[in-house]
Design a protein around this motif. Structure first.
Motif, PDB file in Angstrom:
ATOM      1  N   LEU A  36     -19.273   6.001  86.268  1.00 29.38           N
ATOM      2  CA  LEU A  36     -19.304   4.547  86.469  1.00 29.38           C
ATOM      3  C   LEU A  36     -19.212   3.801  85.152  1.00 29.38           C
ATOM      4  O   LEU A  36     -18.530   2.775  85.045  1.00 29.38           O
ATOM      5  N   LEU A  37     -19.892   4.309  84.127  1.00 28.05           N
ATOM      6  CA  LEU A  37     -19.888   3.651  82.823  1.00 28.05           C
ATOM      7  C   LEU A  37     -18.480   3.608  82.245  1.00 28.05           C
ATOM      8  O   LEU A  37     -17.980   2.534  81.845  1.00 28.05           O
ATOM      9  N   VAL A 164     -28.900   4.893  89.591  1.00 31.46           N
ATOM     10  CA  VAL A 164     -27.694   4.504  88.861  1.00 31.46           C
ATOM     11  C   VAL A 164     -26.961   3.387  89.604  1.00 31.46           C
ATOM     12  O   VAL A 164     -26.529   2.395  89.005  1.00 31.46           O
ATOM     13  N   GLY A 165     -26.813   3.550  90.914  1.00 32.01           N
ATOM     14  CA  GLY A 165     -26.139   2.521  91.702  1.00 32.01           C
ATOM     15  C   GLY A 165     -26.873   1.191  91.655  1.00 32.01           C
ATOM     16  O   GLY A 165     -26.247   0.125  91.559  1.00 32.01           O
ATOM     17  N   LEU A 170     -27.235  -4.390  89.567  1.00 35.20           N
ATOM     18  CA  LEU A 170     -28.071  -5.457  89.010  1.00 35.20           C
ATOM     19  C   LEU A 170     -27.734  -5.777  87.562  1.00 35.20           C
ATOM     20  O   LEU A 170     -27.912  -6.921  87.122  1.00 35.20           O
ATOM     21  N   ALA A 171     -27.267  -4.779  86.798  1.00 34.58           N
ATOM     22  CA  ALA A 171     -27.013  -5.004  85.382  1.00 34.58           C
ATOM     23  C   ALA A 171     -25.720  -4.317  84.949  1.00 34.58           C
ATOM     24  O   ALA A 171     -24.636  -4.899  85.041  1.00 34.58           O
ATOM     25  N   HIS A 172     -25.823  -3.044  84.522  1.00 29.96           N
ATOM     26  CA  HIS A 172     -24.680  -2.332  83.969  1.00 29.96           C
ATOM     27  C   HIS A 172     -24.979  -0.838  84.052  1.00 29.96           C
ATOM     28  O   HIS A 172     -26.139  -0.428  83.894  1.00 29.96           O
ATOM     29  N   LEU A 177     -28.068   4.745  82.082  1.00 34.19           N
ATOM     30  CA  LEU A 177     -27.975   5.908  81.206  1.00 34.19           C
ATOM     31  C   LEU A 177     -28.919   5.790  80.010  1.00 34.19           C
ATOM     32  O   LEU A 177     -29.500   6.793  79.565  1.00 34.19           O
ATOM     33  N   LEU A 178     -29.082   4.587  79.474  1.00 29.95           N
ATOM     34  CA  LEU A 178     -30.046   4.418  78.384  1.00 29.95           C
ATOM     35  C   LEU A 178     -31.467   4.680  78.876  1.00 29.95           C
ATOM     36  O   LEU A 178     -32.280   5.291  78.174  1.00 29.95           O
ATOM     37  N   GLY A 179     -31.754   4.219  80.098  1.00 27.42           N
ATOM     38  CA  GLY A 179     -33.065   4.515  80.681  1.00 27.42           C
ATOM     39  C   GLY A 179     -33.251   6.006  80.890  1.00 27.42           C
ATOM     40  O   GLY A 179     -34.340   6.549  80.659  1.00 27.42           O
TER      41      GLY A 179
END
Length: 419
Positions: A36-37, A164-165, A170-172, A177-179
């Motif tokens: 997705l990224l 992830v979805g 809500l954001a990106h 992934l950073l979380g």
């Protein structure tokens, strides 16, 4: 069953299951998250597919190597280094994608992110089994431990993509992934440093030809069990491609993730219930029953043509997944030498990942050209191959002479259990 799992939690302690679950959750997030990224930042599905494939390839190849290192040197060092390296690699992938880095950089970073996955799931299994054996647990108790670990895997692979979805909506995707990288840095480190890391003792590198030969000797059934896990992964990948194609064809592409999650929830619930099976039902019988279920319950996929029907068929199919996975892990624990258990568990997990990635690529093309039934046919074929293996492969405990096999694949009564 409740008493069995209460005993399991008492054996493992409260912290280890929590740390192992949170530590394996980032792995479940990264496969979908990376796709997705890169798709969002590059605008190219082809580039996203390359990144996702590189991540899967890295995990497939490097996972068994990390497992072997953990067998030889103990879990603490390898898991600690891999957890921190993976957190850095995932964060670097996010930063590179957001900065519009070229494909030539994104793919190696994704490969590195896959290669540094700390294999917390397989190593948690190894550690938990070692704790159970050290406490004098019988095979039934060890089976309950493996069922519990299998359920943690199932829940993580349902919850991870869902997180992830949600983050992507809500954001990106990069935020997810950073979380994940932060969660792995914290919980992976805690898992590595937990006192139970000493439960699975290191064997050390063999220094004699005899020791080296003994270490490399595995029964043929151990390799067959790895093949069946590749086929299980192929079922996952083909099902995912078919579900995605069918939901898109029905005008409801957003339902694909929910359908897959429903299958995971059913699989986790049935996996937990395996502890209630009577001891007289041996592992070989369980394996054959599970593969028969895979075949029978996957056949309706070939005819499904509605969203309601898809939900029903896929959810019911999930009832066969966990029993097959958990039984193969249990057979492997009975089959391989204790000094190679972490490596063997990592091979099984890597087999699922590799099989899923290959089947997803193949079935995705088939679905584009011939529709969802073509992808589902790959899943049915993989199920049939699993069933064929379950009826032709026989397993024994390490050290047993060839041919001295009991009908359920266990050692005869009176044989020494491996501690």
């Amino acid at each position: 069953m409740l008493r069995t799992y209460r005993d399991t939690l008492s054996l493992l302690g409260p912290a280890l299951p929590v740390l192992s679950f949170l530590g394996r959750l980032p792995t479940a997030m990264c496969q979908l998250g990376s796709v997705l990224l890169v798709a969002e930042t590059s605008g190219s599905l082809a580039t996203a597919g390359l990144a996702g494939g590189a991540l899967a390839a890295g995990q497939t190849v490097a996972g068994p190597l990390l497992g072997r290192l953990a067998d030889r040197r103990g879990q603490r060092g390898p898991v600690l280094v891999a957890s921190l390296a993976n957190a850095v690699a995932v964060a670097a992938l996010v930063l590179a994608a957001v900065a519009d880095a070229p494909t030539a950089l994104l793919v190696p970073l994704a490969l590195l992110a896959g290669a540094t996955v700390p294999q917390i799931g397989p190593l948690a299994r190894t550690r938990s089994v070692a704790l159970a054996r050290r406490a004098g647990a019988d095979d039934r108790a060890v089976g309950a431990v493996l069922s519990f670990e299998g359920t943690l895997d199932e829940v993580s692979f349902v919850l991870g993509p869902a997180l992830v979805g949600l983050a992507a909506a809500l954001a990106h995707p990069g935020a997810a992934l950073l979380g994940a990288s932060l969660l792995l840095a914290v919980c992976g480190t805690a898992f590595a440093l937990h006192p139970t890391a000493r439960a699975a003792p290191a064997t050390g590198a063999s220094t004699t030809l005899t020791g080296a030969a003994e270490r490399t000797r595995l029964p043929a059934s151990a390799y067959a069990l790895r093949v069946t896990m590749v086929l299980q992964g192929a079922m996952f990948g083909a099902s995912q491609a078919g579900i995605t194609a069918l939901t898109a064809g029905l005008g409801a592409p957003a339902q694909a993730g929910l359908v897959y999650a429903a299958m995971g929830v059913m699989s986790a619930a049935v996996g937990l219930s395996l502890a209630a099976l009577p001891a007289r039902i041996g592992l070989t019988l369980r394996w054959r029953a599970a593969t028969a279920g895979l075949v029978l319950l996957s056949l309706p996929l070939l005819a499904v043509d509605s969203l309601v029907g898809l939900y029903a068929v896929v959810t019911v199919l999930g009832a066969a997944y966990a029993p097959h996975l958990i039984t193969v892990f249990a057979l492997t624990e009975r089959t391989v030498p204790a000094g190679r258990l972490a490596e063997a568990m990592a091979f099984l997990t890597s087999g699922v990942v590799g099989g899923q990635a290959l089947a997803l690529a193949l079935s995705g093309r088939l679905a584009e050209q011939h529709g969802a039934p073509a992808a589902f046919a790959v899943a049915v074929g993989a199920a049939a191959a699993c069933a064929a293996l379950s009826w032709t492969v026989r397993t024994a405990r390490p050290g047993k002479p060839r041919g001295a096999l009991t009908p359920d694949g266990a050692a005869p009564s009176g044989s020494a259990a491996r501690g």
